[in-house]
Design an enzyme around this catalytic site. Structure first.
Site, PDB file in Angstrom:
ATOM      1  N   ARG A 115       0.340   7.681  -2.539  1.00 44.22           N
ATOM      2  CA  ARG A 115       0.886   8.706  -1.630  1.00 44.22           C
ATOM      3  C   ARG A 115       2.368   8.946  -1.897  1.00 44.22           C
ATOM      4  NH1 ARG A 115      -1.383   5.865   3.441  1.00 44.22           N
ATOM      5  NH2 ARG A 115      -1.947   4.392   1.808  1.00 44.22           N
ATOM      6  N   ARG A 163       0.107   9.347  -9.916  1.00 44.76           N
ATOM      7  CA  ARG A 163      -0.104   8.118  -9.138  1.00 44.76           C
ATOM      8  C   ARG A 163       0.430   6.891  -9.878  1.00 44.76           C
ATOM      9  NH1 ARG A 163      -3.553   7.694  -5.101  1.00 44.76           N
ATOM     10  NH2 ARG A 163      -4.115   5.602  -5.774  1.00 44.76           N
ATOM     11  N   SER A 223      -8.182  -5.070   5.108  1.00 45.16           N
ATOM     12  CA  SER A 223      -8.876  -4.715   3.863  1.00 45.16           C
ATOM     13  C   SER A 223      -9.280  -5.908   2.985  1.00 45.16           C
ATOM     14  CB  SER A 223      -8.004  -3.752   3.043  1.00 45.16           C
ATOM     15  OG  SER A 223      -7.740  -2.591   3.777  1.00 45.16           O
ATOM     16  N   ARG A 235      -5.064  -2.113   8.875  1.00 41.55           N
ATOM     17  CA  ARG A 235      -6.229  -2.983   8.657  1.00 41.55           C
ATOM     18  C   ARG A 235      -5.864  -3.977   7.560  1.00 41.55           C
ATOM     19  NH1 ARG A 235      -7.521   2.111   7.102  1.00 41.55           N
ATOM     20  NH2 ARG A 235      -7.340   2.432   4.858  1.00 41.55           N
ATOM     21  N   GLU A 280       0.344 -13.354  12.047  1.00 36.44           N
ATOM     22  CA  GLU A 280       0.889 -12.192  12.753  1.00 36.44           C
ATOM     23  C   GLU A 280       0.825 -11.005  11.799  1.00 36.44           C
ATOM     24  OE1 GLU A 280       1.786 -12.069  15.894  1.00 36.44           O
ATOM     25  OE2 GLU A 280       1.357 -14.211  16.137  1.00 36.44           O
ATOM     26  N   TRP A 291     -11.784  -1.372  -8.191  1.00 35.45           N
ATOM     27  CA  TRP A 291     -12.559  -0.921  -9.350  1.00 35.45           C
ATOM     28  C   TRP A 291     -13.159   0.458  -9.122  1.00 35.45           C
ATOM     29  CZ3 TRP A 291     -12.352  -3.255 -13.918  1.00 35.45           C
ATOM     30  CH2 TRP A 291     -11.949  -4.589 -13.957  1.00 35.45           C
ATOM     31  N   ASP A 321       0.828  -1.211   0.000  1.00 35.71           N
ATOM     32  CA  ASP A 321       0.000   0.000   0.000  1.00 35.71           C
ATOM     33  C   ASP A 321       0.865   1.266   0.000  1.00 35.71           C
ATOM     34  OD1 ASP A 321      -2.286   1.502   0.059  1.00 35.71           O
ATOM     35  OD2 ASP A 321      -2.691   1.208   2.182  1.00 35.71           O
ATOM     36  N   GLY A 322       0.334   2.321  -0.606  1.00 34.22           N
ATOM     37  CA  GLY A 322       0.982   3.628  -0.521  1.00 34.22           C
ATOM     38  C   GLY A 322       1.669   4.096  -1.796  1.00 34.22           C
ATOM     39  N   HIS A 375       2.841   3.385  -9.045  1.00 39.42           N
ATOM     40  CA  HIS A 375       2.618   1.960  -9.324  1.00 39.42           C
ATOM     41  C   HIS A 375       3.819   1.348 -10.055  1.00 39.42           C
ATOM     42  CE1 HIS A 375      -1.291   2.410  -7.693  1.00 39.42           C
ATOM     43  NE2 HIS A 375      -1.842   3.015  -8.726  1.00 39.42           N
ATOM     44  N   LEU A 399      10.496 -20.817  -4.579  1.00 37.39           N
ATOM     45  CA  LEU A 399       9.459 -19.944  -4.018  1.00 37.39           C
ATOM     46  C   LEU A 399       8.140 -20.077  -4.785  1.00 37.39           C
ATOM     47  CD1 LEU A 399       8.720 -17.418  -2.173  1.00 37.39           C
ATOM     48  CD2 LEU A 399       9.368 -16.028  -4.155  1.00 37.39           C
ATOM     49  N   SER A 430      -7.333  -5.207  -5.659  1.00 35.51           N
ATOM     50  CA  SER A 430      -8.433  -5.764  -4.875  1.00 35.51           C
ATOM     51  C   SER A 430      -9.742  -5.562  -5.634  1.00 35.51           C
ATOM     52  CB  SER A 430      -8.503  -5.083  -3.507  1.00 35.51           C
ATOM     53  OG  SER A 430      -9.262  -3.904  -3.581  1.00 35.51           O
TER      54      SER A 430
END
Ligand code: FPP
Length: 253
Positions: free
Chosen positions: A32, A41, A204, A202, A215, A77, A28-29, A45, A139, A73
């Site tokens: 910002r 923005r 989300s 959170r 955790e 949209w 996230d972020g 990304h 992985l 997520s």
């Protein structure tokens, strides 16, 4: 120490650091990060994809076995259509351009989320990528794209209900394993650690069933600033946690 962790010292990394078998990240972020620098923005990304590559390298190097990243997520949209289009193109580009490196690094790729809204080209690319990496043994990189935990549970419920309606399953035979088998993540162990960047605290709608005992570690930095130092700090915080899974700590005072 729980069975699903190994002491990183064995892998030659920082002594005493517990390495979760499954790390999940809410990246996230980006917006910002870009806005604070007077950038678009979408530039955030683009930097976010670079941070994702760093994270994949770190996960390999530190011996994480499963890495899940939240990259779009079902609620995203609600963003301006151009930004949505841009993130879709980024996924396309990331999967296409990084595939060779991922194969070379023995990474198995799985993309989870609702397929309904994806175009045929993207669906084909996802299927190809999963097929081409299916036999890799390193992985497991799980990209949650067009993913929402509630809709995942809704789809699972519909599938189970269809089995009951068809007489293949009795309601009293439905167990936690029945639900787990119906989730996108079937066969993947639950995340031990969920990291969220950008200071938001959170989850989300991310892995709401699977994350029941994860955790949670919240990091102040925005996602494009994620570095090895950030990763180690999150692992250190995780290493200091006592995981009791609803039981009691039997290791003394
Ligand atoms: C959160 O930042 C980020 C997203 C919703 C998109 C995530 C995309 C990436 C990290 C790039 C990697 C993606 C792919 C497709 C491989 P935000 O836009 O919510 O930031 P903000 O909360 O500051 O607005």
């Amino acid at each position: 120490m729980s069975l699903d962790t190994v002491i990183a010292a064995q892998a030659g990394e920082k002594p005493g650091l517990k390495i979760p078998a499954h790390v999940a990240v809410i990246m996230d972020g980006n917006g910002r990060w870009a806005t604070a620098r007077g950038k678009l923005r979408t530039e955030g990304h683009v930097e976010g994809v670079k941070a994702l590559r760093r994270l994949v390298d770190l996960a390999i190097r530190y011996g994480v076995k499963h890495l899940t990243v939240f990259s779009f997520s079902s609620e995203n949209w609600r963003r301006p259509p151009d930004e949505v289009k841009f993130i879709f193109a980024l996924l396309h580009r990331f999967v296409a351009s990084d595939l060779a490196t991922l194969i070379q690094n023995n990474v198995r790729v799985k993309i989870i989320g609702s397929r309904h809204e994806l175009d045929d080209g993207l669906k084909r690319l996802i299927d190809d990528t999963q097929r081409k990496t299916a036999h890799n043994t390193g992985l497991e990189l799980i990209v949650a794209f067009n993913y929402g935990g509630k809709s995942e549970l809704l789809e699972a419920t519909r599938r189970i209900a269809a089995d009951v309606a068809a007489g293949r399953l009795q309601p009293e035979d439905i167990t936690e394993q029945t639900v787990e088998r119906a989730l996108y993540t079937h066969g993947v162990p639950d995340p031990d650690l969920i990291i969220r960047t950008s200071g938001e605290q959170r989850t989300s709608n991310f892995l709401i069933w699977q994350g029941a005992y994860s955790e949670l570690v919240f990091i102040e930095e925005n996602w494009p600033d994620f570095s090895e130092e950030t990763f180690v700090r999150a692992l250190e915080e995780y290493s200091g946690r006592k995981r009791r899974f609803g039981g009691i700590d039997t290791r003394g005072p």
